[in-house]
Design a protein around this motif. Structure first.
Motif, mmCIF file in Angstrom:
data_model
loop_
_atom_site.group_PDB
_atom_site.id
_atom_site.type_symbol
_atom_site.label_atom_id
_atom_site.label_comp_id
_atom_site.label_asym_id
_atom_site.label_seq_id
_atom_site.Cartn_x
_atom_site.Cartn_y
_atom_site.Cartn_z
ATOM 1 N N THR A 39 0.858 -1.182 0.000
ATOM 2 C CA THR A 39 0.000 0.000 0.000
ATOM 3 C C THR A 39 0.894 1.231 0.000
ATOM 4 O O THR A 39 2.073 1.164 0.345
ATOM 5 C CB THR A 39 -0.913 0.026 1.242
ATOM 6 O OG1 THR A 39 -0.089 0.003 2.418
ATOM 7 C CG2 THR A 39 -1.854 -1.159 1.240
ATOM 8 N N GLU A 40 0.302 2.341 -0.382
ATOM 9 C CA GLU A 40 1.058 3.589 -0.427
ATOM 10 C C GLU A 40 1.517 3.959 0.978
ATOM 11 O O GLU A 40 0.784 3.822 1.951
ATOM 12 C CB GLU A 40 0.177 4.699 -1.001
ATOM 13 C CG GLU A 40 0.924 5.963 -1.271
ATOM 14 C CD GLU A 40 0.075 6.978 -2.017
ATOM 15 O OE1 GLU A 40 0.578 8.088 -2.233
ATOM 16 O OE2 GLU A 40 -1.059 6.667 -2.370
ATOM 17 N N SER A 41 2.745 4.422 1.074
ATOM 18 C CA SER A 41 3.309 4.777 2.367
ATOM 19 C C SER A 41 4.369 5.854 2.171
ATOM 20 O O SER A 41 5.004 5.938 1.129
ATOM 21 C CB SER A 41 3.940 3.550 3.023
ATOM 22 O OG SER A 41 4.611 3.912 4.206
ATOM 23 N N ASP A 42 4.547 6.685 3.191
ATOM 24 C CA ASP A 42 5.605 7.697 3.151
ATOM 25 C C ASP A 42 6.933 7.120 3.619
ATOM 26 O O ASP A 42 7.972 7.729 3.462
ATOM 27 C CB ASP A 42 5.237 8.885 4.043
ATOM 28 C CG ASP A 42 4.082 9.691 3.464
ATOM 29 O OD1 ASP A 42 3.909 9.670 2.224
ATOM 30 O OD2 ASP A 42 3.357 10.326 4.241
ATOM 31 N N VAL A 43 6.896 5.929 4.196
ATOM 32 C CA VAL A 43 8.093 5.293 4.739
ATOM 33 C C VAL A 43 8.482 4.111 3.861
ATOM 34 O O VAL A 43 7.633 3.302 3.486
ATOM 35 C CB VAL A 43 7.831 4.811 6.191
ATOM 36 C CG1 VAL A 43 9.056 4.131 6.763
ATOM 37 C CG2 VAL A 43 7.380 5.955 7.062
ATOM 38 N N LEU A 44 9.757 4.021 3.538
ATOM 39 C CA LEU A 44 10.255 2.908 2.740
ATOM 40 C C LEU A 44 10.034 1.596 3.491
ATOM 41 O O LEU A 44 10.333 1.490 4.674
ATOM 42 C CB LEU A 44 11.741 3.095 2.437
ATOM 43 C CG LEU A 44 12.431 1.997 1.626
ATOM 44 C CD1 LEU A 44 11.776 1.847 0.251
ATOM 45 C CD2 LEU A 44 13.899 2.308 1.478
ATOM 46 N N VAL A 102 8.186 4.575 -5.163
ATOM 47 C CA VAL A 102 8.271 5.634 -6.179
ATOM 48 C C VAL A 102 7.070 5.554 -7.118
ATOM 49 O O VAL A 102 6.452 6.576 -7.445
ATOM 50 C CB VAL A 102 9.599 5.537 -6.960
ATOM 51 C CG1 VAL A 102 9.572 6.416 -8.198
ATOM 52 C CG2 VAL A 102 10.775 5.918 -6.055
ATOM 53 N N LEU A 103 6.713 4.357 -7.566
ATOM 54 C CA LEU A 103 5.569 4.216 -8.466
ATOM 55 C C LEU A 103 4.259 4.642 -7.818
ATOM 56 O O LEU A 103 3.420 5.259 -8.460
ATOM 57 C CB LEU A 103 5.479 2.779 -8.981
ATOM 58 C CG LEU A 103 6.549 2.374 -9.999
ATOM 59 C CD1 LEU A 103 6.451 0.885 -10.318
ATOM 60 C CD2 LEU A 103 6.447 3.216 -11.254
ATOM 61 N N TYR A 104 4.098 4.332 -6.527
ATOM 62 C CA TYR A 104 2.883 4.783 -5.830
ATOM 63 C C TYR A 104 2.814 6.302 -5.776
ATOM 64 O O TYR A 104 1.730 6.876 -5.832
ATOM 65 C CB TYR A 104 2.830 4.205 -4.400
ATOM 66 C CG TYR A 104 2.083 2.914 -4.317
ATOM 67 C CD1 TYR A 104 0.712 2.845 -4.587
ATOM 68 C CD2 TYR A 104 2.723 1.738 -3.971
ATOM 69 C CE1 TYR A 104 0.014 1.659 -4.519
ATOM 70 C CE2 TYR A 104 2.045 0.536 -3.886
ATOM 71 C CZ TYR A 104 0.689 0.510 -4.169
ATOM 72 O OH TYR A 104 0.001 -0.675 -4.091
ATOM 73 N N ARG A 105 3.958 6.949 -5.689
ATOM 74 C CA ARG A 105 3.972 8.421 -5.662
ATOM 75 C C ARG A 105 3.729 9.028 -7.034
ATOM 76 O O ARG A 105 3.149 10.094 -7.166
ATOM 77 C CB ARG A 105 5.285 8.921 -5.097
ATOM 78 C CG ARG A 105 5.416 8.659 -3.630
ATOM 79 C CD ARG A 105 6.689 9.205 -3.081
ATOM 80 N NE ARG A 105 6.755 8.936 -1.655
ATOM 81 C CZ ARG A 105 7.791 9.195 -0.908
ATOM 82 N NH1 ARG A 105 8.872 9.744 -1.450
ATOM 83 N NH2 ARG A 105 7.781 8.928 0.370
ATOM 84 N N LEU A 106 4.207 8.365 -8.093
ATOM 85 C CA LEU A 106 4.106 8.899 -9.442
ATOM 86 C C LEU A 106 2.763 8.606 -10.112
ATOM 87 O O LEU A 106 2.288 9.386 -10.922
ATOM 88 C CB LEU A 106 5.221 8.351 -10.331
ATOM 89 C CG LEU A 106 6.639 8.791 -9.968
ATOM 90 C CD1 LEU A 106 7.650 8.089 -10.876
ATOM 91 C CD2 LEU A 106 6.761 10.306 -10.098
ATOM 92 N N VAL A 107 2.192 7.456 -9.803
ATOM 93 C CA VAL A 107 0.948 7.035 -10.454
ATOM 94 C C VAL A 107 -0.211 7.290 -9.487
ATOM 95 O O VAL A 107 -0.265 6.711 -8.413
ATOM 96 C CB VAL A 107 1.001 5.539 -10.843
ATOM 97 C CG1 VAL A 107 -0.300 5.100 -11.476
ATOM 98 C CG2 VAL A 107 2.178 5.280 -11.749
ATOM 99 N N PRO A 108 -1.130 8.157 -9.899
ATOM 100 C CA PRO A 108 -2.238 8.492 -8.980
ATOM 101 C C PRO A 108 -3.205 7.338 -8.771
ATOM 102 O O PRO A 108 -3.413 6.454 -9.462
ATOM 103 C CB PRO A 108 -2.945 9.636 -9.668
ATOM 104 C CG PRO A 108 -2.376 9.756 -11.037
ATOM 105 C CD PRO A 108 -1.175 8.882 -11.108
#
Length: 108
Positions: A39-44, A102-108
């Motif tokens: 899932t999308e996360s701000d932490v690696l 990175v992909l979660y951040r780039l792809v809405p």
């Protein structure tokens, strides 16, 4: 499978090529499955990446590849080679975790 298709035992060069092909296929599937389950996360996801790398090394290099006859068993190699291989798989797992983030951040 190679033996059933060709009717002959693969030589060492063919085993090496088949091992690389199988590594790439398993890695693409495992990396995709990893990314699809995150899932999308701000932490690696360091723990997930290291778990992925360790699982691929243990299940793939240490168990599966010898079972299908593409490599010798684990006792045929020195501990340094196992450590090197584990490190390479850890790098793959962490790269998969980073790419997924990175992909979660780039792809809405």
């Amino acid at each position: 499978v190679y033996q059933q298709v060709t009717g002959k035992e693969p030589n060492q060069e063919t085993k090496t090529a088949l091992s690389y092909i199988l590594h790439w296929l398993i890695s693409m599937f495992a990396g995709g499955a990893y990314g699809a389950t995150r899932t999308e996360s701000d932490v690696l996801d360091i723990s997930g990446g290291t778990a992925l790398g360790t699982a691929l090394w243990l299940l793939g290099d240490e168990i599966f590849m010898p079972l299908v006859g593409l490599t010798s068993g684990p006792t045929a190699y020195p501990p340094q080679l196992h450590a090197h291989s584990w490190g390479a798989h850890m790098a793959y797992g962490l790269a998969s975790a980073t790419t997924t983030q990175v992909l979660y951040r780039l792809v809405p």
